[in-house]
Design a protein around this motif. Structure first.
Motif, mmCIF file in Angstrom:
data_model
loop_
_atom_site.group_PDB
_atom_site.id
_atom_site.type_symbol
_atom_site.label_atom_id
_atom_site.label_comp_id
_atom_site.label_asym_id
_atom_site.label_seq_id
_atom_site.Cartn_x
_atom_site.Cartn_y
_atom_site.Cartn_z
ATOM 1 N N THR A 59 24.204 87.698 20.633
ATOM 2 C CA THR A 59 24.290 86.270 20.819
ATOM 3 C C THR A 59 24.172 85.605 19.452
ATOM 4 O O THR A 59 23.514 84.780 19.316
ATOM 5 C CB THR A 59 23.773 85.497 21.885
ATOM 6 N N PRO A 60 24.962 85.955 18.436
ATOM 7 C CA PRO A 60 24.621 85.217 17.081
ATOM 8 C C PRO A 60 24.944 83.737 16.972
ATOM 9 O O PRO A 60 24.071 83.072 16.587
ATOM 10 C CB PRO A 60 25.714 86.143 16.145
ATOM 11 N N GLU A 61 26.067 83.182 17.612
ATOM 12 C CA GLU A 61 26.094 81.735 17.538
ATOM 13 C C GLU A 61 24.940 81.105 18.358
ATOM 14 O O GLU A 61 24.343 80.143 17.609
ATOM 15 C CB GLU A 61 27.311 81.297 18.063
ATOM 16 N N GLN A 62 24.380 81.414 19.545
ATOM 17 C CA GLN A 62 23.606 80.657 20.145
ATOM 18 C C GLN A 62 22.165 80.827 19.434
ATOM 19 O O GLN A 62 21.523 80.089 19.531
ATOM 20 C CB GLN A 62 23.480 81.347 21.764
ATOM 21 N N THR A 63 21.858 82.086 19.089
ATOM 22 C CA THR A 63 20.675 82.232 18.229
ATOM 23 C C THR A 63 20.698 81.537 17.211
ATOM 24 O O THR A 63 19.351 80.812 16.844
ATOM 25 C CB THR A 63 20.558 83.972 17.915
ATOM 26 N N THR A 64 21.799 81.344 16.202
ATOM 27 C CA THR A 64 21.998 80.659 15.240
ATOM 28 C C THR A 64 21.714 79.105 15.464
ATOM 29 O O THR A 64 20.801 78.399 14.845
ATOM 30 C CB THR A 64 22.998 80.855 14.350
ATOM 31 N N LEU A 65 22.331 78.478 16.481
ATOM 32 C CA LEU A 65 22.222 77.234 16.826
ATOM 33 C C LEU A 65 20.946 76.834 17.397
ATOM 34 O O LEU A 65 20.294 75.765 17.147
ATOM 35 C CB LEU A 65 23.225 76.740 17.877
ATOM 36 N N ASP A 66 20.322 77.734 18.230
ATOM 37 C CA ASP A 66 18.784 77.461 18.911
ATOM 38 C C ASP A 66 17.994 77.407 17.265
ATOM 39 O O ASP A 66 17.128 76.347 17.705
ATOM 40 C CB ASP A 66 18.435 78.683 19.698
ATOM 41 N N TRP A 67 18.076 78.280 16.598
ATOM 42 C CA TRP A 67 17.114 78.445 15.482
ATOM 43 C C TRP A 67 17.417 77.039 14.526
ATOM 44 O O TRP A 67 16.143 76.255 14.339
ATOM 45 C CB TRP A 67 17.433 79.665 14.438
ATOM 46 N N LEU A 68 18.511 76.597 14.438
ATOM 47 C CA LEU A 68 18.872 75.271 13.561
ATOM 48 C C LEU A 68 18.091 74.218 14.316
ATOM 49 O O LEU A 68 17.765 73.188 13.820
ATOM 50 C CB LEU A 68 20.272 75.130 13.229
ATOM 51 N N LYS A 69 18.398 74.121 15.622
ATOM 52 C CA LYS A 69 17.944 72.824 16.524
ATOM 53 C C LYS A 69 16.252 73.014 16.614
ATOM 54 O O LYS A 69 15.480 71.969 16.318
ATOM 55 C CB LYS A 69 18.505 73.293 18.005
#
Length: 195
Positions: free
Chosen positions: A102-112
């Protein structure tokens, strides 16, 4: 300016996080430790792992590791300054299956989680981000991979290399930044030239 930013090794402290994970995993393999301190990269002969073992490690662990990476020193501070100065920060990263489920969700979660502010996130299908840079009118792209910077430069994208422990010998004629503070200064110099 529209500033393109790769994520791993530009915003995240990717190599140091991966290095720690390789050391831990090596104990579960042959426990040989580092066999070549002068290897070009962690996964290019530093350990005695086969390519199949490296691929399997990334496929099974990358998403978990990515969630726990530390931000690169001062990236948040200078990204916030760039946004305040009126620039657009467009994150362009090649995070894809099979390393990420889940690249997009993993990345967005990390950024948040790390309170990293940005304008837009783009996940590229290819390590070569030329297409995404053109489609988003990127004025400067910051990446940690010298080969990709050379490709983008050859295709008309102004690219700057973000130094890491493993790419310092590959700079050649590329413009580069040694830190986020240095990158911020270089971007300001570019802005003054354009005026």
């Amino acid at each position: 300016m529209n500033i393109g930013l790769d994520i791993d090794n530009v915003i995240t402290a990717f190599d140091s996080g991966i290095f720690k994970e390789f050391l831990l995993e090596d104990k579960n393999k042959r426990n040989s430790g580092i066999i070549n301190k002068n290897a070009r990269h962690i996964n290019l002969g530093m350990f005695d792992w086969s390519q199949e073992e490296i691929d399997e490690f990334y496929n099974n662990n990358m998403e978990r590791i990515a969630k726990n990476l530390k931000p690169r020193r001062n990236c948040k501070k200078y990204m916030d300054k760039l946004l305040k100065d009126g620039h657009n920060l467009i994150l362009i990263s090649h995070r894809a299956y099979p390393h990420y489920k889940t690249p997009e969700q993993t990345t967005l979660d990390w950024l948040k989680k790390n309170k990293i502010n940005f304008t837009k996130l783009i996940l590229s299908d290819s390590p070569d981000k030329t297409k995404e840079c053109r489609e988003n009118n990127i004025d400067i792209m910051i990446d940690d991979r010298a080969g990709q910077c050379k490709k983008m430069t050859a295709n008309g994208v102004y690219c700057m290399l973000m130094f890491t422990k493993f790419n310092r010998k590959e700079v050649e004629n590329l413009p580069f930044a040694t830190s986020w503070e240095n990158l911020y200064k270089e971007i300001n110099k570019l802005c003054k030239k354009e005026m």
